[in-house]
Design a protein around this motif. Structure first.
Motif, PDB file in Angstrom:
ATOM      1  N   SER A   1      10.321 -19.392  10.834  1.00  0.00           N
ATOM      2  CA  SER A   1      10.822 -20.702  10.632  1.00  0.00           C
ATOM      3  C   SER A   1      12.588 -20.283  10.679  1.00  0.00           C
ATOM      4  O   SER A   1      13.252 -21.473  11.012  1.00  0.00           O
ATOM      5  CB  SER A   1      10.694 -21.078   9.358  1.00  0.00           C
ATOM      6  N   ILE A   2      12.732 -19.396  10.314  1.00  0.00           N
ATOM      7  CA  ILE A   2      14.317 -18.835  10.320  1.00  0.00           C
ATOM      8  C   ILE A   2      15.109 -19.446  11.560  1.00  0.00           C
ATOM      9  O   ILE A   2      16.252 -20.076  11.504  1.00  0.00           O
ATOM     10  CB  ILE A   2      14.786 -17.478  10.005  1.00  0.00           C
ATOM     11  N   GLU A   3      14.550 -19.198  12.636  1.00  0.00           N
ATOM     12  CA  GLU A   3      15.169 -19.215  14.125  1.00  0.00           C
ATOM     13  C   GLU A   3      15.018 -20.915  14.328  1.00  0.00           C
ATOM     14  O   GLU A   3      15.663 -21.469  15.209  1.00  0.00           O
ATOM     15  CB  GLU A   3      14.672 -18.654  15.314  1.00  0.00           C
ATOM     16  N   ASN A   4      14.344 -21.684  13.584  1.00  0.00           N
ATOM     17  CA  ASN A   4      13.679 -22.957  13.928  1.00  0.00           C
ATOM     18  C   ASN A   4      14.301 -24.040  12.980  1.00  0.00           C
ATOM     19  O   ASN A   4      13.668 -25.103  13.105  1.00  0.00           O
ATOM     20  CB  ASN A   4      12.343 -23.039  14.228  1.00  0.00           C
ATOM     21  N   CYS A   5      15.041 -23.622  11.958  1.00  0.00           N
ATOM     22  CA  CYS A   5      15.561 -24.824  11.171  1.00  0.00           C
ATOM     23  C   CYS A   5      16.914 -24.485  10.612  1.00  0.00           C
ATOM     24  O   CYS A   5      17.462 -23.255  10.770  1.00  0.00           O
ATOM     25  CB  CYS A   5      14.555 -24.816   9.888  1.00  0.00           C
ATOM     26  N   SER A   6      17.671 -25.564  10.183  1.00  0.00           N
ATOM     27  CA  SER A   6      18.823 -25.059   9.954  1.00  0.00           C
ATOM     28  C   SER A   6      19.256 -25.035   8.328  1.00  0.00           C
ATOM     29  O   SER A   6      20.063 -24.568   7.901  1.00  0.00           O
ATOM     30  CB  SER A   6      19.977 -26.405  10.150  1.00  0.00           C
TER      31      SER A   6
ATOM     32  N   PHE B   1      15.058  -6.481   4.710  1.00  0.00           N
ATOM     33  CA  PHE B   1      14.718  -7.025   6.208  1.00  0.00           C
ATOM     34  C   PHE B   1      14.842  -8.416   6.342  1.00  0.00           C
ATOM     35  O   PHE B   1      15.345  -8.949   7.303  1.00  0.00           O
ATOM     36  CB  PHE B   1      13.334  -6.602   6.376  1.00  0.00           C
ATOM     37  N   PHE B   2      14.576  -9.192   5.371  1.00  0.00           N
ATOM     38  CA  PHE B   2      14.619 -10.539   5.445  1.00  0.00           C
ATOM     39  C   PHE B   2      15.951 -11.068   5.413  1.00  0.00           C
ATOM     40  O   PHE B   2      16.445 -12.037   6.009  1.00  0.00           O
ATOM     41  CB  PHE B   2      13.862 -11.070   4.147  1.00  0.00           C
ATOM     42  N   MET B   3      16.914 -10.574   4.460  1.00  0.00           N
ATOM     43  CA  MET B   3      18.373 -11.119   4.616  1.00  0.00           C
ATOM     44  C   MET B   3      19.026 -10.951   5.806  1.00  0.00           C
ATOM     45  O   MET B   3      20.082 -11.362   6.205  1.00  0.00           O
ATOM     46  CB  MET B   3      19.161 -10.302   3.445  1.00  0.00           C
ATOM     47  N   LYS B   4      18.618  -9.563   6.424  1.00  0.00           N
ATOM     48  CA  LYS B   4      19.146  -9.003   7.895  1.00  0.00           C
ATOM     49  C   LYS B   4      18.801 -10.195   8.989  1.00  0.00           C
ATOM     50  O   LYS B   4      19.921 -10.715   9.699  1.00  0.00           O
ATOM     51  CB  LYS B   4      18.702  -8.044   8.288  1.00  0.00           C
ATOM     52  N   LYS B   5      17.658 -10.942   8.713  1.00  0.00           N
ATOM     53  CA  LYS B   5      17.250 -11.696   9.715  1.00  0.00           C
ATOM     54  C   LYS B   5      18.080 -13.229   9.409  1.00  0.00           C
ATOM     55  O   LYS B   5      18.403 -13.736  10.288  1.00  0.00           O
ATOM     56  CB  LYS B   5      15.886 -12.207   9.387  1.00  0.00           C
ATOM     57  N   ILE B   6      18.179 -13.328   8.357  1.00  0.00           N
ATOM     58  CA  ILE B   6      19.181 -14.635   7.535  1.00  0.00           C
ATOM     59  C   ILE B   6      20.498 -14.484   8.113  1.00  0.00           C
ATOM     60  O   ILE B   6      21.097 -15.406   8.890  1.00  0.00           O
ATOM     61  CB  ILE B   6      19.210 -14.716   6.284  1.00  0.00           C
ATOM     62  N   SER B   7      21.199 -13.368   8.001  1.00  0.00           N
ATOM     63  CA  SER B   7      22.441 -13.017   8.341  1.00  0.00           C
ATOM     64  C   SER B   7      22.653 -13.087  10.059  1.00  0.00           C
ATOM     65  O   SER B   7      23.807 -13.712  10.346  1.00  0.00           O
ATOM     66  CB  SER B   7      22.979 -11.608   7.794  1.00  0.00           C
ATOM     67  N   LYS B   8      21.803 -12.746  10.570  1.00  0.00           N
ATOM     68  CA  LYS B   8      22.031 -12.765  12.105  1.00  0.00           C
ATOM     69  C   LYS B   8      21.740 -14.368  12.806  1.00  0.00           C
ATOM     70  O   LYS B   8      21.873 -14.597  13.868  1.00  0.00           O
ATOM     71  CB  LYS B   8      20.989 -11.885  12.814  1.00  0.00           C
ATOM     72  N   SER B   9      21.181 -15.093  11.944  1.00  0.00           N
ATOM     73  CA  SER B   9      20.995 -16.743  12.189  1.00  0.00           C
ATOM     74  C   SER B   9      21.650 -17.524  11.834  1.00  0.00           C
ATOM     75  O   SER B   9      23.074 -17.399  11.002  1.00  0.00           O
ATOM     76  CB  SER B   9      19.212 -17.032  11.569  1.00  0.00           C
ATOM     77  N   LYS B  10      21.655 -18.720  12.042  1.00  0.00           N
ATOM     78  CA  LYS B  10      22.429 -20.035  11.677  1.00  0.00           C
ATOM     79  C   LYS B  10      21.797 -20.723  10.590  1.00  0.00           C
ATOM     80  O   LYS B  10      22.182 -21.818  10.212  1.00  0.00           O
ATOM     81  CB  LYS B  10      22.811 -20.830  13.030  1.00  0.00           C
TER      82      LYS B  10
END
Length: 386
Positions: free
Chosen positions: A113-118, A134-143
């Motif tokens: 969902s990180i890539e598909n929601c604001s 791992f999770f926070m790295k994904k968040i930091s690379k997303s919008k």
């Protein structure tokens, strides 16, 4: 012209999910539900679907698919099943995802969902407890903007912008103390499942209620706060606050402390998160300090302190230790809920599993699931052979 915010709810039939449904149902002019998912609860999922009219519903348990399909026949709702069905609920772009699936099963759909929601409103503890870095790295690379739904972390989020502030000295998480707040060791040895499920303030699911009784829930919140707010371990404190009116505090370098107060109703932090960054009027019971009269604070029960100490221990060890900590607890609690072990056995089992485990490397999401599986087997074998 105002547009409705689109929302997907992962785990809509659980405690957080049900409260979210209630909030949305009271504010239908602001929100439109795109998808709902549940693990097993077909009856409640159908009621929610008929109430909110989503485009998609998913049931994780494939055995319940036919029941779901039959109950929603002719309603123009796409019906999915299995883990892949729940993940598909997050494939479409929406403004908000509420991630409230309990357990490690919520990790993959939440990551997707990180890539598909604001805006991601997070109630799934495992995303941070089992896969924090791992999770926070994904968040930091997303919008995607991450907002915590736990009342304690939601309070801290409201009290301070950690991205802009460098003058925070520490935070203080409050704990109700659970049903065994005043139990001595002898009483804890005799604690029953019925006793443990009687939380003094909150109405929650059985697993999280047991975690509150062991103070494991507060241990997990320490781990979550560590990752959410990029804090040092020395900056995270816990105090028992039986009234559960102050949800958390932020302590600043100049000696001042800010605190967030509200009644213990999860709809309040949920409503805040859904409407963030604005604050909207919500027709809900407000606190009356004259009726409350007293706010008290206590030290943690020394006989339950091991849970808190283990949180700091696994964070210091790093790597897979927080994941091992969470998985061992999940298995031990499941055995306690079946009344196959005693209350104090939960912590003993977790300690043993931590001592027997190596520190595995986590590079991919599949590593997380693989380690989780290993620890589940190890924990079950230990419990059966002890």
């Amino acid at each position: 012209m105002s547009f409705k915010k689109t929302i997907s709810i992962l785990g809509s039939t659980g405690s957080i999910g049900s409260n979210t449904v209630d909030v949305i149902n009271s504010n239908k002019k602001k929100f439109s539900v795109f998808s709902l998912s549940s693990k097993n609860n077909v009856n409640l999922l159908c009621k929610q679907a008929l109430l909110l009219k989503p485009k998609i519903v998913a049931i994780q348990n494939k055995k319940r698919y036919k029941d779901l399909r039959n109950n929603l026949f002719g309603k123009k709702i796409k019906i999915l099943a299995g883990d892949e069905g729940v993940i598909e609920c997050t494939d479409n772009k929406v403004e908000i995802v509420v991630a409230s699936i309990v357990g490690i099963a919520g990790l993959k759909p939440t990551l997707n969902s990180i890539e598909n929601c604001s805006k991601l409103c997070l109630a799934n503890k495992e995303c941070l407890v089992s896969a924090g870095s791992f999770f926070m790295k994904k968040i930091s690379k997303s919008k995607c903007k991450l907002l915590p739904l736990d009342s304690e972390h939601n309070a801290i989020f409201q009290l301070c912008d950690f991205n802009k502030s460098n003058n925070v000295e520490s935070i203080t998480l409050t704990a109700s103390g659970g049903p065994f707040r005043n139990y001595n060791l002898q009483k804890l040895k005799k604690a029953t499942l019925t006793n443990a499920l009687k939380h003094p303030n909150w109405k929650m699911g059985s697993k999280i209620t047991i975690d509150s009784a062991t103070l494991m829930n507060k241990a997990f919140e320490i781990i979550e706060a560590y990752y959410l707010f990029n804090l040092k371990l020395s900056q995270i404190n816990v105090v028992v606050h039986p009234e559960s009116i102050i949800h958390s505090m932020v302590n600043f370098a100049d000696g001042s402390t800010t605190a967030l107060l509200s009644s213990h109703d999860m709809r309040i932090p949920i409503f805040y998160a859904l409407n963030w960054p604005s604050r909207e009027y919500y027709n809900i019971k407000k606190i009356d300090l004259l009726k409350i009269k007293t706010l008290t604070f206590e030290k943690i029960n020394t006989h339950l302190m091991d849970s808190i100490n283990l949180a700091y221990y696994v964070l210091k060890k790093g790597g897979s230790y927080p994941l091992i900590f969470n998985t061992a607890n999940e298995v031990a609690v499941s055995y306690f809920l079946k009344e196959k072990i005693n209350f104090l056995d939960i912590l003993k089992i977790i300690k043993k599993i931590l001592s027997k485990s190596e520190n595995y490397k986590i590079n991919t999401v599949n590593d997380i699931y693989s380690i989780d599986k290993k620890i589940r087997i190890l924990t079950k074998e230990y419990i059966m052979n002890r």
